[in-house]
Design a protein around this motif. Structure first.
Motif, PDB file in Angstrom:
ATOM      1  N   ILE A   1     -35.414  15.480  17.731  1.00  0.00           N
ATOM      2  CA  ILE A   1     -34.579  14.398  18.235  1.00  0.00           C
ATOM      3  C   ILE A   1     -35.513  13.357  18.841  1.00  0.00           C
ATOM      4  CG2 ILE A   1     -32.818  13.745  19.912  1.00  0.00           C
ATOM      5  CD1 ILE A   1     -31.740  16.629  19.576  1.00  0.00           C
ATOM      6  N   ALA A   2     -35.259  12.114  18.545  1.00  0.00           N
ATOM      7  CA  ALA A   2     -36.091  11.026  19.066  1.00  0.00           C
ATOM      8  C   ALA A   2     -35.227   9.812  19.344  1.00  0.00           C
ATOM      9  CB  ALA A   2     -37.188  10.670  18.064  1.00  0.00           C
ATOM     10  N   VAL A   3     -35.747   8.943  20.173  1.00  0.00           N
ATOM     11  CA  VAL A   3     -35.115   7.654  20.447  1.00  0.00           C
ATOM     12  C   VAL A   3     -36.129   6.569  20.106  1.00  0.00           C
ATOM     13  CG1 VAL A   3     -34.127   6.143  22.202  1.00  0.00           C
ATOM     14  CG2 VAL A   3     -33.687   8.595  22.295  1.00  0.00           C
ATOM     15  N   ILE A   4     -35.695   5.620  19.306  1.00  0.00           N
ATOM     16  CA  ILE A   4     -36.535   4.478  18.971  1.00  0.00           C
ATOM     17  C   ILE A   4     -36.011   3.282  19.753  1.00  0.00           C
ATOM     18  CG2 ILE A   4     -37.431   2.995  17.131  1.00  0.00           C
ATOM     19  CD1 ILE A   4     -36.795   5.304  15.173  1.00  0.00           C
ATOM     20  N   GLY A   5     -36.845   2.747  20.632  1.00  0.00           N
ATOM     21  CA  GLY A   5     -36.497   1.554  21.401  1.00  0.00           C
ATOM     22  C   GLY A   5     -37.019   0.324  20.675  1.00  0.00           C
ATOM     23  N   ILE A   6     -36.134  -0.636  20.460  1.00  0.00           N
ATOM     24  CA  ILE A   6     -36.473  -1.813  19.657  1.00  0.00           C
ATOM     25  C   ILE A   6     -36.155  -3.078  20.446  1.00  0.00           C
ATOM     26  CG2 ILE A   6     -35.981  -3.054  17.510  1.00  0.00           C
ATOM     27  CD1 ILE A   6     -34.854  -0.310  16.459  1.00  0.00           C
ATOM     28  N   ILE A   7     -37.073  -4.032  20.418  1.00  0.00           N
ATOM     29  CA  ILE A   7     -36.809  -5.359  20.985  1.00  0.00           C
ATOM     30  C   ILE A   7     -36.932  -6.367  19.856  1.00  0.00           C
ATOM     31  CG2 ILE A   7     -37.532  -7.124  22.616  1.00  0.00           C
ATOM     32  CD1 ILE A   7     -37.972  -5.004  24.576  1.00  0.00           C
ATOM     33  N   VAL A   8     -35.844  -7.079  19.613  1.00  0.00           N
ATOM     34  CA  VAL A   8     -35.802  -8.104  18.572  1.00  0.00           C
ATOM     35  C   VAL A   8     -36.023  -9.450  19.249  1.00  0.00           C
ATOM     36  CG1 VAL A   8     -34.427  -9.159  16.735  1.00  0.00           C
ATOM     37  CG2 VAL A   8     -34.162  -6.717  17.241  1.00  0.00           C
ATOM     38  N   GLU A   9     -37.139 -10.083  18.916  1.00  0.00           N
ATOM     39  CA  GLU A   9     -37.501 -11.341  19.564  1.00  0.00           C
ATOM     40  C   GLU A   9     -37.035 -12.568  18.797  1.00  0.00           C
ATOM     41  OE1 GLU A   9     -41.700 -10.803  19.883  1.00  0.00           O
ATOM     42  OE2 GLU A   9     -41.516  -9.546  21.666  1.00  0.00           O
ATOM     43  N   ASN A  10     -36.579 -12.382  17.571  1.00  0.00           N
ATOM     44  CA  ASN A  10     -36.106 -13.499  16.762  1.00  0.00           C
ATOM     45  C   ASN A  10     -35.001 -12.980  15.850  1.00  0.00           C
ATOM     46  OD1 ASN A  10     -35.741 -15.466  14.718  1.00  0.00           O
ATOM     47  ND2 ASN A  10     -37.797 -16.244  15.059  1.00  0.00           N
ATOM     48  N   SER A  11     -33.824 -13.576  15.931  1.00  0.00           N
ATOM     49  CA  SER A  11     -32.666 -13.079  15.173  1.00  0.00           C
ATOM     50  C   SER A  11     -32.849 -13.175  13.657  1.00  0.00           C
ATOM     51  CB  SER A  11     -31.400 -13.818  15.597  1.00  0.00           C
ATOM     52  OG  SER A  11     -31.521 -15.207  15.349  1.00  0.00           O
ATOM     53  N   GLU A  12     -33.846 -13.922  13.200  1.00  0.00           N
ATOM     54  CA  GLU A  12     -34.100 -14.006  11.759  1.00  0.00           C
ATOM     55  C   GLU A  12     -34.564 -12.664  11.183  1.00  0.00           C
ATOM     56  OE1 GLU A  12     -36.820 -17.206  11.070  1.00  0.00           O
ATOM     57  OE2 GLU A  12     -35.455 -18.705  11.883  1.00  0.00           O
ATOM     58  N   SER A  13     -35.004 -11.752  12.034  1.00  0.00           N
ATOM     59  CA  SER A  13     -35.487 -10.449  11.591  1.00  0.00           C
ATOM     60  C   SER A  13     -34.390  -9.386  11.541  1.00  0.00           C
ATOM     61  CB  SER A  13     -36.599  -9.971  12.524  1.00  0.00           C
ATOM     62  OG  SER A  13     -37.670 -10.881  12.509  1.00  0.00           O
ATOM     63  N   VAL A  14     -33.201  -9.715  11.988  1.00  0.00           N
ATOM     64  CA  VAL A  14     -32.122  -8.724  12.097  1.00  0.00           C
ATOM     65  C   VAL A  14     -31.695  -8.181  10.739  1.00  0.00           C
ATOM     66  CG1 VAL A  14     -29.714  -8.400  12.799  1.00  0.00           C
ATOM     67  CG2 VAL A  14     -31.308  -9.574  14.309  1.00  0.00           C
ATOM     68  N   ASP A  15     -31.596  -9.016   9.718  1.00  0.00           N
ATOM     69  CA  ASP A  15     -31.171  -8.532   8.403  1.00  0.00           C
ATOM     70  C   ASP A  15     -32.134  -7.483   7.851  1.00  0.00           C
ATOM     71  OD1 ASP A  15     -28.890 -10.083   8.358  1.00  0.00           O
ATOM     72  OD2 ASP A  15     -29.815 -11.713   7.210  1.00  0.00           O
ATOM     73  N   LYS A  16     -33.430  -7.714   7.993  1.00  0.00           N
ATOM     74  CA  LYS A  16     -34.421  -6.745   7.523  1.00  0.00           C
ATOM     75  C   LYS A  16     -34.313  -5.451   8.332  1.00  0.00           C
ATOM     76  CE  LYS A  16     -37.968  -5.117   5.331  1.00  0.00           C
ATOM     77  NZ  LYS A  16     -37.746  -4.447   4.076  1.00  0.00           N
ATOM     78  N   LEU A  17     -34.137  -5.565   9.648  1.00  0.00           N
ATOM     79  CA  LEU A  17     -33.978  -4.384  10.492  1.00  0.00           C
ATOM     80  C   LEU A  17     -32.757  -3.576  10.060  1.00  0.00           C
ATOM     81  CD1 LEU A  17     -34.625  -2.590  12.926  1.00  0.00           C
ATOM     82  CD2 LEU A  17     -33.309  -4.197  14.334  1.00  0.00           C
ATOM     83  N   ASN A  18     -31.631  -4.235   9.868  1.00  0.00           N
ATOM     84  CA  ASN A  18     -30.417  -3.537   9.455  1.00  0.00           C
ATOM     85  C   ASN A  18     -30.583  -2.857   8.100  1.00  0.00           C
ATOM     86  OD1 ASN A  18     -28.850  -3.976  11.737  1.00  0.00           O
ATOM     87  ND2 ASN A  18     -28.146  -5.961  11.000  1.00  0.00           N
TER      88      ASN A  18
END
Length: 87
Positions: A5-22
């Motif tokens: 079990i793990a938790v990945i903490g993510i900080i998105v600094e620019n919303s243009e990267s959200v589609d790739k993250l999803n």
């Protein structure tokens, strides 16, 4: 197969990267236990935490793919509990 079990903490600094993250998160959807996203408009970032239950190599691959997305920072915290497939 043993999983962790793990938790990945993510900080998105620019919303243009959200589609790739999803897209990456969708690719690993079978291992994701839950996801929590918190927009922080004051600082113009989004904070996301992803809880996963997966083999070590899958967690590392997911974390690595997320970390290579521009304008996204990610860190992973692992549980010391290792589970077998029959649990």
């Amino acid at each position: 197969m043993e999983t962790r079990i793990a938790v990945i903490g993510i900080i998105v600094e620019n919303s243009e990267s959200v589609d790739k993250l999803n897209s990456v998160l969708h690719e690993y959807g079978e291992y994701i236990i839950g996801r929590m996203g918190i927009p922080y408009p004051k600082r113009k970032v989004n904070v996301i935490s992803i809880a996963v239950d997966a083999p070590q190599d899958i967690i590392s691959a997911l974390s690595g793919k997320i970390g290579r997305i521009p304008n996204i920072n990610a860190k992973t915290a692992y549980s010391n509990v290792i589970c077998g497939t029959d649990e």
